[in-house]
Design a protein around this motif. Structure first.
Motif, PDB file in Angstrom:
ATOM      1  N   SER A   3      -1.371   7.049  -1.622  1.00 40.12           N
ATOM      2  CA  SER A   3      -0.827   6.240  -2.724  1.00 40.12           C
ATOM      3  C   SER A   3      -0.204   4.948  -2.184  1.00 40.12           C
ATOM      4  O   SER A   3      -0.289   3.904  -2.839  1.00 40.12           O
ATOM      5  CB  SER A   3       0.196   7.034  -3.540  1.00 40.12           C
ATOM      6  OG  SER A   3       1.298   7.402  -2.750  1.00 40.12           O
ATOM      7  N   GLN A   4       0.392   4.992  -1.001  1.00 38.52           N
ATOM      8  CA  GLN A   4       0.926   3.769  -0.395  1.00 38.52           C
ATOM      9  C   GLN A   4      -0.214   2.815  -0.034  1.00 38.52           C
ATOM     10  O   GLN A   4      -0.110   1.605  -0.259  1.00 38.52           O
ATOM     11  CB  GLN A   4       1.738   4.095   0.865  1.00 38.52           C
ATOM     12  CG  GLN A   4       3.081   4.734   0.597  1.00 38.52           C
ATOM     13  CD  GLN A   4       3.767   5.169   1.881  1.00 38.52           C
ATOM     14  OE1 GLN A   4       3.185   5.878   2.695  1.00 38.52           O
ATOM     15  NE2 GLN A   4       4.998   4.722   2.056  1.00 38.52           N
ATOM     16  N   GLN A  30      -1.489   1.181  -3.115  1.00 29.94           N
ATOM     17  CA  GLN A  30      -0.571   0.127  -3.556  1.00 29.94           C
ATOM     18  C   GLN A  30      -0.708  -1.125  -2.682  1.00 29.94           C
ATOM     19  O   GLN A  30      -0.663  -2.249  -3.188  1.00 29.94           O
ATOM     20  CB  GLN A  30       0.881   0.622  -3.549  1.00 29.94           C
ATOM     21  CG  GLN A  30       1.861  -0.367  -4.152  1.00 29.94           C
ATOM     22  CD  GLN A  30       1.523  -0.742  -5.584  1.00 29.94           C
ATOM     23  OE1 GLN A  30       1.348   0.121  -6.431  1.00 29.94           O
ATOM     24  NE2 GLN A  30       1.419  -2.034  -5.853  1.00 29.94           N
ATOM     25  N   ASP A  74      -1.658  -4.791  -4.012  1.00 29.42           N
ATOM     26  CA  ASP A  74      -0.851  -5.969  -3.674  1.00 29.42           C
ATOM     27  C   ASP A  74      -1.714  -7.070  -3.068  1.00 29.42           C
ATOM     28  O   ASP A  74      -1.573  -8.247  -3.414  1.00 29.42           O
ATOM     29  CB  ASP A  74       0.276  -5.605  -2.694  1.00 29.42           C
ATOM     30  CG  ASP A  74       1.327  -4.684  -3.295  1.00 29.42           C
ATOM     31  OD1 ASP A  74       1.357  -4.529  -4.535  1.00 29.42           O
ATOM     32  OD2 ASP A  74       2.111  -4.103  -2.507  1.00 29.42           O
TER      33      ASP A  74
END
Length: 154
Positions: A82-83, A86, A90
């Motif tokens: 999930s990081q 993200q 970004d």
């Protein structure tokens, strides 16, 4: 809108509803000539965001492809999926912001955005991505890049 029953161009809108979180509009229409009721949908037709390759070819920007490259750089690093997702989002947002005016970005500019982001997050992921992006062909290129990271880190 042309009536699908009689072909007349005269109709009136009876009802409009916003659908898909505002991404489309559903309209119920009635033909003035024959009374037939039908539904139409309106969607924004945007020019796709394009990636300009080094040889000048253009192809649609593919976040999934970007995310795969970033996943490879972060392989066996302490970052969750999930990081990583993200981080990809970004980077995509930064790329779209940079290429907003003409709806395209060069692979060079995109690569620099990715390198900047990875450098601030994880130096190992940065080196892995840089080795592919900058096409390292010798051990010396790796060493120079690592020295750069060490120098900037102090």
């Amino acid at each position: 809108m042309r009536c699908p029953y009689c072909g007349s161009l005269d109709d009136k809108v009876i009802e409009s509803r916003t659908m898909l979180n505002g991404e489309s509009i559903r309209r119920r229409r009635e033909c003035i000539s024959c009374g037939y009721r039908f539904t139409s949908f309106e969607r924004l037709d945007e020019k796709p965001f394009m990636l300009v390759k080094r040889d000048g070819r253009r192809q649609p920007f593919d976040r999934a492809k970007l995310e795969r490259g970033i996943e490879r750089a972060f392989e066996k690093r302490p970052f969750s999926s999930s990081q990583i997702a993200q981080i990809s989002i970004d980077i995509e947002d930064l790329a779209i912001k940079k290429g907003r005016e003409n709806r395209e970005i060069s692979t060079n500019d995109l690569g620099e955005i990715v390198l900047e982001k990875l450098y601030s997050l994880d130096k190992v992921a940065y080196i892995r991505f840089a080795s592919v992006y900058k096409k390292f062909e010798s051990l010396e290129q790796f060493i120079n890049e690592i020295k750069y990271c060490e120098k900037e880190g102090n």
